[in-house]
Enzyme design. Sequence first.
Site, PDB file in Angstrom:
ATOM      1  N   LYS A 251       0.684  -1.104  -0.031  1.00  0.00           N
ATOM      2  CA  LYS A 251      -0.021   0.162   0.074  1.00  0.00           C
ATOM      3  C   LYS A 251       0.855   1.100  -0.055  1.00  0.00           C
ATOM      4  CE  LYS A 251      -3.245   2.586   3.123  1.00  0.00           C
ATOM      5  NZ  LYS A 251      -3.811   2.523   4.412  1.00  0.00           N
ATOM      6  N   ASP A 256      -2.317  10.549   3.561  1.00  0.00           N
ATOM      7  CA  ASP A 256      -3.551   9.975   3.591  1.00  0.00           C
ATOM      8  C   ASP A 256      -4.206  11.205   4.703  1.00  0.00           C
ATOM      9  OD1 ASP A 256      -6.034   8.824   3.650  1.00  0.00           O
ATOM     10  OD2 ASP A 256      -5.557   7.724   5.410  1.00  0.00           O
ATOM     11  N   LYS A 263      -9.679  13.164   8.478  1.00  0.00           N
ATOM     12  CA  LYS A 263      -9.271  12.678   9.706  1.00  0.00           C
ATOM     13  C   LYS A 263      -9.195  14.131  10.617  1.00  0.00           C
ATOM     14  CE  LYS A 263      -6.124   9.070   8.069  1.00  0.00           C
ATOM     15  NZ  LYS A 263      -6.690   8.078   8.794  1.00  0.00           N
ATOM     16  N   ASP A 274       1.849   6.424   5.889  1.00  0.00           N
ATOM     17  CA  ASP A 274       0.696   5.388   5.255  1.00  0.00           C
ATOM     18  C   ASP A 274       1.350   4.675   3.851  1.00  0.00           C
ATOM     19  OD1 ASP A 274      -1.749   4.189   5.608  1.00  0.00           O
ATOM     20  OD2 ASP A 274      -2.896   5.637   4.503  1.00  0.00           O
ATOM     21  N   ASP A 333     -11.990   7.361   3.817  1.00  0.00           N
ATOM     22  CA  ASP A 333     -10.681   7.366   4.488  1.00  0.00           C
ATOM     23  C   ASP A 333     -10.449   5.814   4.907  1.00  0.00           C
ATOM     24  OD1 ASP A 333      -8.546   7.776   6.213  1.00  0.00           O
ATOM     25  OD2 ASP A 333      -9.550   7.708   8.129  1.00  0.00           O
ATOM     26  N   GLU A 335      -9.527   4.105   2.365  1.00  0.00           N
ATOM     27  CA  GLU A 335      -8.815   4.261   1.014  1.00  0.00           C
ATOM     28  C   GLU A 335      -7.967   3.054   0.610  1.00  0.00           C
ATOM     29  OE1 GLU A 335      -5.539   5.178   2.848  1.00  0.00           O
ATOM     30  OE2 GLU A 335      -7.531   5.935   3.199  1.00  0.00           O
ATOM     31  N   ARG A 337      -7.799  -0.146   1.081  1.00  0.00           N
ATOM     32  CA  ARG A 337      -8.156  -1.529   0.522  1.00  0.00           C
ATOM     33  C   ARG A 337      -8.606  -1.114  -0.854  1.00  0.00           C
ATOM     34  NH1 ARG A 337     -12.426  -1.581   5.300  1.00  0.00           N
ATOM     35  NH2 ARG A 337     -10.557  -0.518   6.330  1.00  0.00           N
TER      36      ARG A 337
END
Length: 507
Positions: A251, A256, A263, A274, A333, A335, A337
Amino acid sequence: MNFDLKTLTLSTAATEKCDLLIVLVADGFTPGSDALSTLVAGAIKAGDLQTKAGKVLPCYQVPTVAARRVVLAGVGNGQPAGVRQGVQALAGALSAGAPKRAVLCFAGPVQAAAVAAAVAALSQASYVYTATKSKAEARSLQRVLVGVADTATVADAFHQSVAIATGVELAREWGNRPGNHATPTLLAHVAKDLAKQPNIDCKVMGPAEVSKLGMGAFMAVAQGTHEELRFIELRYHGAAKSQAPIVLVGKGITFDSGGISLKPGAEMDEMKFDMCGAASVLGVFQALAELQPEINVVGLIAACENMPSGRAVKPGDVVTSMSGQTIEILNTDAEGRLVLCDALTYAARFKPSAIIDIATLTGACVIALGGVRSGLFATDDALASALQTAGEAAQDPCWRLPLDDDYAEGLKSNFADMANVGGRPAGSITAAKFLQKFVDGTPWAHLDIAGTAWKSGAAKGSTGRPVGLLVQYLLQAAAPQAAAPAPAKPAKPARAPRAKASTPRAA
């Protein structure tokens, strides 16, 4: 940092010229008649040195010892965990006096795994981040000589640990860099640099290529930012082309914000971490380049930012993934996956023997396991067992969590084939169940490293995990293949014997 291995006893270690001599002392130390043995035995007898892991005694200009500074460090029973703890306690000694050359010597017999632990811990303890500091002092320690009584028994483990340490440092470096210094484009440059090393190829795809592939979920995450996405494909060719590769999927959300599902502001800066899953894939390939094991590995990195803007994907939007399955995005959020699901679909084209994705995926995993073990989910028991074994050996442990089908109930949607979130309960498991929908029959494992990829607070920074676990797993996977006999070549058909000319016999 450079590491060397040399046969050393305490008596010969005393003659090594260096800025810092580190002596690792285990329980039951048996002294000799040399100066260092006398020093250690005296310190233990006086109670100034305890052999408990993490206990340290600094000394200065010890008579008959060539090193300017000597540090005695307890390592408990001498097992890898104790050695790691003992060396990590030397962080202050490694910075004091800015040593450039150090000697690390074991005061008694040592296992190969303990030597590997010492190298990993020393590399970690001496790491210094400098990339975006104007007046930062770089790491002073440039070379470390590791001394053991018998180099032959530990040489393989030593060389492997040095390569892994190099990979971990690469992962830490890019994990630590701010989002504006670690964009998807810059990650692609790192991958291309890795491809300059033997047996590694790199292919980088941009928005046009990704659109052509039909990666609608990945593109949806990236549409709210000005930074272009990059889909990075690395290949390590260490075995015959006929051997199915292992695919690692990282990933790579380089920052993010949460997107429209923004967030909270507190600690949002840590969302530069991230992309640590992507960084770990880069670190693994760095280690593979140095070790050259007989195995084929593919690394896939889906890299982009997740930002809010007028173009950003909205809660309730439905997108079509590369697999053709539709997804209702209830929370922007969630995202990670979305970028991983398209990468997992792409991974199938390599007909791999196994697929492993690595992601800072869920806060729920942090609640479940904290920062000690990474979360492990797997569809295959043998793959799960191999990863757990590798994690223990590398002191980069993971813990298997369930994948019962009942956990997928929360992913049902009235408007798409599935939703991208399943509610708060068992959040790390429902995230894994979402990813499982994009893996067919290939053995698959998911490592949720949200709790282990970085540290917060005063020690804020990337850890480089799980590079150690992954490299150890790949080396274990390569070993039986290397040991397997080569397939027998078909025998060439025997030629008919050539007839000899003969003189007709008289009747």
